[in-house]
Write an enzyme that holds these catalytic residues in place. Sequence first.
Site, PDB file in Angstrom:
ATOM      1  N   HIS A  17       0.842  -1.201   0.000  1.00 16.33           N
ATOM      2  CA  HIS A  17       0.000   0.000   0.000  1.00 16.33           C
ATOM      3  C   HIS A  17       0.879   1.253   0.000  1.00 16.33           C
ATOM      4  O   HIS A  17       0.639   2.202  -0.749  1.00 16.33           O
ATOM      5  CB  HIS A  17      -0.881   0.070   1.255  1.00 16.33           C
ATOM      6  CG  HIS A  17      -1.900  -1.000   1.369  1.00 16.33           C
ATOM      7  ND1 HIS A  17      -2.070  -1.730   2.531  1.00 16.33           N
ATOM      8  CD2 HIS A  17      -2.831  -1.466   0.505  1.00 16.33           C
ATOM      9  CE1 HIS A  17      -3.058  -2.588   2.367  1.00 16.33           C
ATOM     10  NE2 HIS A  17      -3.538  -2.451   1.141  1.00 16.33           N
ATOM     11  N   LYS A  41     -17.583  -6.346   8.790  1.00 13.57           N
ATOM     12  CA  LYS A  41     -16.237  -6.898   8.867  1.00 13.57           C
ATOM     13  C   LYS A  41     -15.690  -6.816  10.296  1.00 13.57           C
ATOM     14  O   LYS A  41     -15.941  -5.856  11.012  1.00 13.57           O
ATOM     15  CB  LYS A  41     -15.329  -6.089   7.935  1.00 13.57           C
ATOM     16  CG  LYS A  41     -14.597  -6.929   6.931  1.00 13.57           C
ATOM     17  CD  LYS A  41     -13.825  -6.054   5.968  1.00 13.57           C
ATOM     18  CE  LYS A  41     -12.782  -6.884   5.267  1.00 13.57           C
ATOM     19  NZ  LYS A  41     -11.953  -6.107   4.375  1.00 13.57           N
ATOM     20  N   SER A 127      -2.731  -7.578   3.463  1.00 11.68           N
ATOM     21  CA  SER A 127      -3.099  -7.320   4.861  1.00 11.68           C
ATOM     22  C   SER A 127      -3.478  -8.612   5.574  1.00 11.68           C
ATOM     23  O   SER A 127      -3.176  -8.786   6.760  1.00 11.68           O
ATOM     24  CB  SER A 127      -4.254  -6.317   4.929  1.00 11.68           C
ATOM     25  OG  SER A 127      -3.822  -5.049   4.506  1.00 11.68           O
TER      26      SER A 127
END
Length: 151
Positions: A17, A41, A127
């Site tokens: 990122h 989430k 991630s």
Amino acid sequence: MKRALFPGSFDPITLGHYDIIKRGIKLFDEVVVAIGINAEKNYMFSLEERKAFIEKSFENEPKVKVVTYKGLTIDFCREIDAQFILRGLRNPADFEFEKAIAHTNRRLSKIETVFLLTAADTSYISSSIVRDVIRNNGDYTVLVPKTVVVK
């Protein structure tokens, strides 16, 4: 002004990122890193932690803003007058997934999606891999910016 929105959950921000953002600021006048809020989430890091990790990573870069948003990405782009969506591609699976989203966004708006290939040395990082390393007490620090600290 050419403004690009770089959306994601950034749970946490990775070196991949970071690389996309650094390269994006060379292409755009402003890169808005937008952390999407999804109540469905379960995140490892709180919204405040994720935002702080990114802000600290780019505290000396005035072309980077960090915000949070809910809803459709294209609606948020319109709200902040972003003409572009910035996305990173690691592999062919990312391309197929991101291509469908980009086509949908283009159909629903005039907002263009710009893809950058991740750097070869960060293309394996996600991630979810970072979270797995953290859960298993591995050395996550080689996968994320120095600002990401697990307490």
